[in-house]
Scaffold this motif. Structure first.
Motif, PDB file in Angstrom:
ATOM      1  N   ARG A  72       4.659   0.265  -0.155  1.00 13.03           N
ATOM      2  CA  ARG A  72       5.448  -0.088  -1.351  1.00 13.03           C
ATOM      3  C   ARG A  72       5.467  -1.593  -1.558  1.00 13.03           C
ATOM      4  O   ARG A  72       5.340  -2.087  -2.680  1.00 13.03           O
ATOM      5  CB  ARG A  72       6.869   0.454  -1.229  1.00 13.03           C
ATOM      6  N   THR A 130       5.266   3.794   4.682  1.00 14.98           N
ATOM      7  CA  THR A 130       5.721   3.914   3.298  1.00 14.98           C
ATOM      8  C   THR A 130       6.310   2.593   2.810  1.00 14.98           C
ATOM      9  O   THR A 130       5.985   2.127   1.708  1.00 14.98           O
ATOM     10  CB  THR A 130       6.763   5.044   3.161  1.00 14.98           C
ATOM     11  N   GLU A 147       2.111  -2.686  -2.765  1.00 15.03           N
ATOM     12  CA  GLU A 147       1.926  -2.318  -4.166  1.00 15.03           C
ATOM     13  C   GLU A 147       2.669  -3.309  -5.064  1.00 15.03           C
ATOM     14  O   GLU A 147       2.133  -3.747  -6.081  1.00 15.03           O
ATOM     15  CB  GLU A 147       2.435  -0.892  -4.390  1.00 15.03           C
ATOM     16  N   GLN A 148       3.869  -3.679  -4.677  1.00 12.79           N
ATOM     17  CA  GLN A 148       4.658  -4.655  -5.430  1.00 12.79           C
ATOM     18  C   GLN A 148       3.948  -6.010  -5.468  1.00 12.79           C
ATOM     19  O   GLN A 148       3.998  -6.718  -6.476  1.00 12.79           O
ATOM     20  CB  GLN A 148       6.039  -4.792  -4.793  1.00 12.79           C
TER      21      GLN A 148
END
Length: 128
Positions: free
Chosen positions: A69, A65, A72-73
């Motif tokens: 994240r 996770t 994705e950032q």
């Protein structure tokens, strides 16, 4: 078979270990041991979190996770949430993420050529 030397991009001098050096960003990407693995696992298309965790193997849910994240950032993956019951979320590579496959494949080629010698030099002969 000898491969042609890799194409090299020339960068202007940035000084020693400057924060804005492009090569430093590249090294930082590979400094996270899970990031290249996740990029490689997403090479054939989108996967759900649970399928990605199974495909990667050895990664905790928390680490997956956190890494997703961060990716994705960094605009390496796109998170798509579908309005279903139960909700379904898939992750897929962006163009930048797909382009990251090139150095990952190049590193794999290097390991095929030199990995056994490096392992032998570091750890000696494998036990019988």
């Amino acid at each position: 078979m000898t491969a042609a030397p890799a194409e090299r991009t020339e960068y202007p001098p940035y000084g020693d270990y400057e924060a804005d050096c492009p090569a430093r960003m590249g090294v930082d990407l590979f400094g996270n041991s899970w990031l290249p693995v996740i990029v490689y696992m997403l090479r054939d298309g989108p996967l759900r979190h649970s399928d990605l965790r199974t495909a990667v193997g050895g990664i905790s849910q928390k680490m997956l996770t956190q890494t997703l994240r961060r990716m994705e950032q960094m605009t390496l993956v796109r998170r798509q949430r579908y309005a279903e019951a139960p909700p379904r979320v898939e992750y897929e590579l962006t163009e930048a993420g797909r382009d990251l496959l090139q150095p990952i494949y190049a590193l794999g080629t290097w390991v095929e050529r030199h990995g056994a010698a490096v392992t032998l030099a570091m750890y000696g002969d494998p036990p019988d």
